[in-house]
Design an enzyme around this catalytic site. Structure first.
Site, mmCIF file in Angstrom:
data_model
loop_
_atom_site.group_PDB
_atom_site.id
_atom_site.type_symbol
_atom_site.label_atom_id
_atom_site.label_comp_id
_atom_site.label_asym_id
_atom_site.label_seq_id
_atom_site.Cartn_x
_atom_site.Cartn_y
_atom_site.Cartn_z
ATOM 1 N N GLY A 1 0.829 -1.195 0.000
ATOM 2 C CA GLY A 1 0.000 0.000 0.000
ATOM 3 C C GLY A 1 0.858 1.236 0.000
ATOM 4 N N GLY B 1 0.623 5.806 0.882
ATOM 5 C CA GLY B 1 -0.131 6.932 1.424
ATOM 6 C C GLY B 1 0.806 8.027 1.834
ATOM 7 N N GLY B 2 0.289 8.970 2.596
ATOM 8 C CA GLY B 2 1.093 10.100 3.016
ATOM 9 C C GLY B 2 2.261 9.696 3.883
ATOM 10 C CG MET B 3 2.226 5.816 6.102
ATOM 11 S SD MET B 3 0.711 5.827 5.141
ATOM 12 C CE MET B 3 0.210 4.110 5.246
ATOM 13 C CB VAL C 1 3.656 -0.465 3.333
ATOM 14 C CG1 VAL C 1 3.949 -1.709 4.174
ATOM 15 C CG2 VAL C 1 3.490 0.749 4.236
ATOM 16 C CE LYS D 1 4.736 2.854 7.861
ATOM 17 N NZ LYS D 1 4.095 3.549 9.018
ATOM 18 C CG ASP E 1 -2.909 8.571 13.803
ATOM 19 O OD1 ASP E 1 -4.043 9.088 13.900
ATOM 20 O OD2 ASP E 1 -2.411 8.232 12.727
#
Length: 898
Positions: free
Chosen positions: A19, A21-23, A26, A41, A141
């Site tokens: 996946g 995303g902003g982080m 992965v 990651k 979070d």
């Protein structure tokens, strides 16, 4: 940045993407030293290149790696990989435990968790938080997306915003790794996800472990009820709700939840940190007590009857888990013979045979009048199957197969099921499967039953059906559908009819059908078959969704996603008393055109759908091989690539029948909202030829906005009368927009302020989905004139047409150089035909590239490409399979709460 399979990051061999995303991104990888699967990651380059961030990050990553707990995802390693050639950026990465399962967020799309399962997960999360807090680490979070449900229990994930509270640790290091969508978070300001943030986080005050406890309370509330603890129509209203409002007690939405949990959640969600549980250890102890001897606590003295009802419900749930179909038959036969309130209601989940991700219309199932059999539609197209499942048997029985079956409904005696198939209303004998056409639908309409809005069968063998924006009646034995008289003082679309007892009066829903909808009193109405001035329709209540009548004298309806029941006097068409919750989350159609809720009621039983299957955006190569999956699963309706292929314009359903336009990076998968008014429906985005603007619709009107969101929107065209429009495309010179009206036909409007559209030369109502060739000479489109969808090409200015597809097809797209034409065949295959343009049009025979899932909705593009080498396709998200819930003896639940 995309890492290819086989790349070594130190000892870790990249295998496949998981996946993005902003982080960061992965990947699944293999630890070549220990021969185990791990998750890698890769950190965003702008953060990894910050020396101050890296120093803090490495220090706190070491602290988190020391957390050894069975319900915390382990952090194994931190590393940095520099390209061997010395060229390019180095890659900073984390190595984590690889987990198989689904996130709690994905699970909650199917509704609330069973009480015992929610309690077990809550205990595991609280224990994990206790361990982290004792090590001086605050998560900051905590949310359903950061909890993974595995075979060995819940796992707490992603300490990406974690803060060390140990002396000398300095400011938060991992807090520099935002995981919220761009624009919601800035470094050093608000950190976390709004929906689960404590008041002190929202106000920028110091946070500690009690902020995690607030988030925990919000997560537990959602697990128990299927609803978020705090909601708002905008970021501002959401923040206001968190700062000043208190959610209702979970037991008010989930009657089987004990009162002790109401108190526990209330303390977790206290606005002042000093009023909350002061440690996760105390929270864990309280949960363990509720799960043990205190599980029947109600906050006061529980009555013996309450305890017996809970015990009966839990015993029934256990029986269903072993053999729910057989047990359900026994329970139904017993419970439906009892007077209302004599026994506890029972819920269980019924999986569907196939994925229905592309079916945006609600109403795919119907309970029989006695509540013992379920008729439902399933399949992946182009042929669908109408099934019958009896609660007394283990198997579903295929009753009839046909193209594009929709909206089944039963005869009052339970002998027949009526349904829509293609452009006809049909009925089938449940006993022997004999099928009869009742009537052709009264208007040509669009292919795929786009204008169908439900039906109902009365005791006098009269059928009412919703078609286009009007109601029609037809004898159940067959005949011609005739429109019902209407009250001209209430203009608007009439849909979703439902007969009331006696078969003379009926419910229906009224919707605006023109741009000035202020004159339309939208809502649920009662009218009679006679109509006319002698008996004007009566508004029962304002509502965006239809209602259904059920014995013993209730109206069932959906409000804010919650299924409610309220006493209803059918004689006076009036509601009485207060509504009672039957289900905390019921699916409403992601397509605002249908405005329906997916539930059915009959014979003391209730069946409802808890959510819609989300989809993923998948890159496929020319052979159909998966290249990568980008972004997170969501309710994607349409996705179109920008002319240079670097960005994606998205329509994403907000889950309430409304949609918003987003722009996504086609590589990283990060996205930002372009339009998000929350109380409006924006749909069908299309890029301008230069990639600077995106055109989209808000209800009937077409707007344009710069793709970066600056400068505000411009009204391009106002469609009058009020008619939804889809499948638009800019002409290659950027001067006009070509589109399809919901009622069919191809139109063009100048791309200038508040222009008026005109019909394209030679267009008919059977034509949809026009695409202009890159040289502006040719028009590819879909037509149902022959009785099925086919793809044609004709000169843009009008002229003789040429058939491109040979066995059904739709959704044509051009290669950006005009050298190829693509379309989706009836079986879902993506086809390609070589094209030689110019003043004459030469085209080769089409051939299949690869297979995809067929789609019912010709007005919605299900794939996108610019060069024919890579295709962006909406694919089903396996973590959210469709399912429906069956509630036995729901009147007992209502009668006990009135």
């Amino acid at each position: 940045m995309s890492l290819p399979p086989g790349l070594l990051l130190g000892p870790y061999e990249i295998q496949s993407p998981i996946g993005a995303g902003g982080m960061g991104e992965v990947y699944r990888a293999r630890d070549t030293r220990l021969d185990r699967t791990v998750a890698i990651k890769v950190l965003p380059a702008q953060l990894a290149a910050d020396p101050q961030f890296r120093e803090r990050f490495d220090r706190e990553a070491r602290a988190i790696s020391a957390l050894d707990h069975p319900h915390i995802c382990s952090l194994y390693d931190v590393g940095e990989h520099a390209p061997s050639t010395g060229a390019g950026q180095s890659v900073a990465y984390l190595v984590m435990q690889y987990l198989e399962g689904e996130t709690l967020d994905a699970r909650l799309t199917r509704g609330a968790l069973p009480f015992d399962q929610a309690l077990e997960i809550a205990i595991q999360i609280a224990d994990a938080l206790d361990t982290a807090h004792r090590a001086g680490i605050v998560h900051r979070d905590l949310k359903p997306g950061n909890v993974m449900l595995t075979k060995t229990g819940a796992k707490l994930l992603d300490f990406g915003l974690a803060k060390s509270t140990t002396p000398g640790s300095g400011v938060a290091g991992l807090s520099m790794l935002p995981t919220t969508p761009p624009g919601l978070t800035a470094q050093g300001t608000i950190l976390g996800t709004f929906q689960y943030m404590a008041p002190e986080q929202l106000e920028g005050r110091e946070t500690d472990s009690r902020s995690d406890i607030f988030a925990f309370g919000a997560v537990l509330f959602e697990m128990l009820t299927g609803r978020k603890a705090f909601e708002g129509r905008s970021q501002a209203s959401l923040i206001g709700a968190i700062l000043k409002d208190d959610p209702p007690p979970p037991s008010s939405l989930q009657p089987l939840a004990p009162g002790a949990l109401d108190r526990l959640v209330q303390i977790c969600l206290a606005k002042d940190p000093d009023d909350r549980w002061q440690s996760a250890r105390d929270l864990h102890r309280e949960l363990a007590w509720i799960a043990g001897a205190g599980s029947l606590a109600t906050g006061g003295a529980a009555t013996g009857q309450t305890r017996r009802q809970l015990q009966l419900a839990w015993m029934a749930a256990a029986i269903f888990a072993v053999a729910f179909i057989v047990s359900a038959g026994i329970l139904i036969s017993r419970r439906l013979g009892d007077r209302p309130g004599a026994s506890a209601p029972v819920r269980f989940t019924l999986p569907l045979e196939a994925d229905r991700e592309d079916d945006y219309s609600a109403g795919g199932f119907a309970l029989s009048p006695d509540g013992r059999s379920l008729a439902y539609v399933d399949g992946a197209g182009p042929t669908y199957t109408l099934f019958i499942r009896s609660i007394d048997t283990l198997e579903s029985r295929a009753l009839v197969m046909s193209e594009d079956i929709r909206f089944p409904f039963w005869s009052p005696d339970g002998r027949f099921v009526a349904f829509f198939a293609g452009l006809a209303l049909k009925r089938v004998d449940v006993a022997d499967g004999t099928t009869q056409t009742v009537c052709p639908l009264p208007l040509p309409g669009l292919p795929g039953g786009t204008l169908v809005h439900g039906g109902t069968w009365g005791p006098d063998d009269v059928i009412l059906l919703g078609w286009s924006n009007n109601l029609y009646s037809v004898p159940a034995s067959g005949g011609t559908a005739t429109p019902l008289g209407r009250d001209d003082s209430r203009p608007g679309g009439r849909r979703w009819p439902e007969f009331l007892p006696g078969g003379h009066r009926f419910l229906y829903s009224l919707y605006p059908d023109r741009s000035d909808d202020s004159v339309v009193e939208r809502g649920v109405y009662v009218a009679s078959l006679d109509g006319g001035a002698a008996e004007k329709p009566i508004q029962v209540m304002p509502s965006d969704y239809p209602a259904r009548y059920a014995e013993p004298g209730y109206l069932l309806f959906v409000r804010d996603g919650v299924l409610l029941a309220q006493r209803f006097d059918a004689g006076t068409a009036s509601l009485q008393g207060t509504p009672v919750t039957l289900a905390p989350r019921v699916a409403v159609s992601p397509d605002v055109n249908f405005r329906s809720a997916d539930f059915s009621v009959g014979g003391g039983a209730l069946v409802y759908r808890t959510g819609w299957s989300r989809s993923r955006l998948t890159w496929l190569d020319r052979s159909g091989k998966v290249d990568s999956v980008i972004g997170e699963p969501d309710n994607y309706v349409e996705a179109e690539l920008s002319p240079d292929g670097t960005r994606i314009a998205l329509e994403i359903s907000e889950g309430n029948g409304l949609g918003a336009i987003w722009v996504m990076d086609a590589v990283a998968g990060t996205r930002v909202p372009l339009t998000r008014t929350l109380d409006e429906w924006e749909y069908a985005p299309r890029w301008s030829p230069d990639g600077r603007h995106i055109a989209y619709s808000r209800f009937a009107d077409i707007y344009s906005m710069l793709a970066d969101g600056s400068g505000g929107e411009v009204l391009l065209a106002r469609i009058s009368p009020f008619i939804l429009n889809f499948s638009r495309q800019w002409t290659p010179d950027g001067r006009s927009v070509v589109f399809t009206k919901l009622t069919g036909g191809l139109f063009s409007a100048p791309a200038s302020t508040n222009s008026q559209p005109s019909s394209l030369p030679g267009s008919s109502n059977s034509e949809t989905n026009a695409r202009v060739s890159p040289d502006g000479r040719w028009l590819a489109y879909t037509s149902a004139e022959s009785g099925r969808r086919e793809v044609y090409v004709r000169p843009f200015g009008g002229g003789a047409r040429r058939l491109i597809s040979t066995a059904g097809g739709g959704q044509p797209l051009w290669h950006r150089k005009g050298t190829e034409l693509y379309y989706q065949a009836a079986d879902g295959s993506i086809m390609v035909a070589a094209v030689k343009g110019g003043s004459t049009f030469d085209v080769s025979a089409a051939r299949a590239l690869f297979s995809t899932r067929p789609t019912r909705d010709e007005l919605r593009q299900s794939y996108s490409t610019i060069d024919g080498e890579r295709f962006l396709v909406r694919t089903p998200d396996a973590s959210t399979p469709p399912s429906i819930a069956w509630l036995v003896n729901w009147p007992a639940l209502v009668e006990g709460r009135r």
